[in-house]
Design a protein around this motif. Structure first.
Motif, short mmCIF file in Angstrom:
data_model
loop_
_atom_site.label_atom_id
_atom_site.label_comp_id
_atom_site.label_asym_id
_atom_site.label_seq_id
_atom_site.Cartn_x
_atom_site.Cartn_y
_atom_site.Cartn_z
N VAL A 97 15.95 -21.94 15.35
CA VAL A 97 17.15 -21.10 15.37
C VAL A 97 18.40 -21.93 15.13
N GLU A 98 18.49 -23.06 15.82
CA GLU A 98 19.68 -23.90 15.68
C GLU A 98 19.79 -24.48 14.26
N GLU A 99 18.66 -24.82 13.66
CA GLU A 99 18.69 -25.35 12.30
C GLU A 99 19.13 -24.29 11.30
N LEU A 100 18.58 -23.09 11.43
CA LEU A 100 18.94 -22.00 10.51
C LEU A 100 20.39 -21.57 10.71
N ALA A 101 20.85 -21.58 11.97
CA ALA A 101 22.25 -21.23 12.24
C ALA A 101 23.18 -22.29 11.66
N GLY A 102 22.77 -23.56 11.76
CA GLY A 102 23.58 -24.64 11.20
C GLY A 102 23.66 -24.57 9.69
N GLU A 103 22.61 -24.05 9.06
CA GLU A 103 22.60 -23.89 7.61
C GLU A 103 23.36 -22.65 7.16
N GLY A 104 23.71 -21.80 8.13
CA GLY A 104 24.49 -20.61 7.82
C GLY A 104 23.68 -19.44 7.28
N VAL A 105 22.36 -19.51 7.38
CA VAL A 105 21.53 -18.43 6.83
C VAL A 105 21.23 -17.34 7.86
N ILE A 106 21.48 -17.63 9.15
CA ILE A 106 21.33 -16.60 10.17
C ILE A 106 22.56 -16.61 11.08
#
Length: 206
Positions: A97-106
């Protein structure tokens, strides 16, 4: 401690044999028919009868952050997904979750303690540029606590909505009793010549 967590993650993501279950739980399920039956028929457990292995059956099949992203994309028309409903599906959910949030996709809605609560796919077609000053003004607005909200509304000249429940008593109409005339069936043949529908009048003495 870290080794124990890694072992738990490994166990939750891989099928377990009877021996490995006994090693971790100190219970030999092969010698407990009742427990064996419950495990085999448990809807959250998948049993491989060929290899005699047990594995946890999660609600969603998530093995990587890419799987998580694909799931959120498929559910985007239904709104966000509760983080707690996904926790049992992937042992590395938090880092994904933190990785996807950091990438801005979620997009992640968080609790007061910062933990994820609801996850959304960040669909780029709905992203609208917002003026930086407006963002600053928005972030500076403090939301009153629920207990202080009525007072804050009153100070702002607003009134809270009051809901009154009206008790409606339904009028019960009295039921009219129907008078029914029962037909008399004569069973005694010696009375068949008498008309019982008429009042009895004794014969006058001659």
């Amino acid at each position: 401690m870290e080794q124990k967590e890694r072992r738990n993650q490994l166990d939750s993501n891989h099928p377990q044999s009877v021996v490995s279950i006994a090693s971790r739980t100190k219970v030999d399920i092969s010698k407990n028919p009742a427990l064996w039956e419950k495990l085999v028929n448990n809807e959250k457990i998948e049993y491989d009868s060929v290899n005699n292995m047990f594995s946890y059956k999660p609600t969603y099949q998530i093995k990587s952050k890419e799987d998580l992203l694909s799931l959120l994309i498929s559910k985007r028309k239904e709104g966000g997904m509760d983080y707690k409903d996904l926790k049992d599906s992937y042992s590395k959910l938090s880092s994904a979750v933190e990785e996807l949030a950091g990438e801005g996709v979620i997009l992640v809605v968080r609790n007061k303690d910062g933990n994820p609560r609801v996850l959304f796919y960040n669909d780029a077609q709905y992203n609208t540029p917002i003026d930086a000053d407006f963002k600053k003004m928005w972030s500076e607005i403090s939301i009153p606590d629920e207990t202080d909200l009525p007072k804050a509304l009153e100070e702002a000249g607003l009134k809270t909505m009051e809901v009154f429940e009206k008790k409606i008593t339904a009028e019960v109409k009295p039921k009219r009793s129907k008078t029914r005339h029962k037909r008399i069936k004569i069973t005694n043949t010696h009375l068949s010549h008498i008309d019982l529908s008429k009042d009895y009048v004794p014969n006058a003495k001659k």
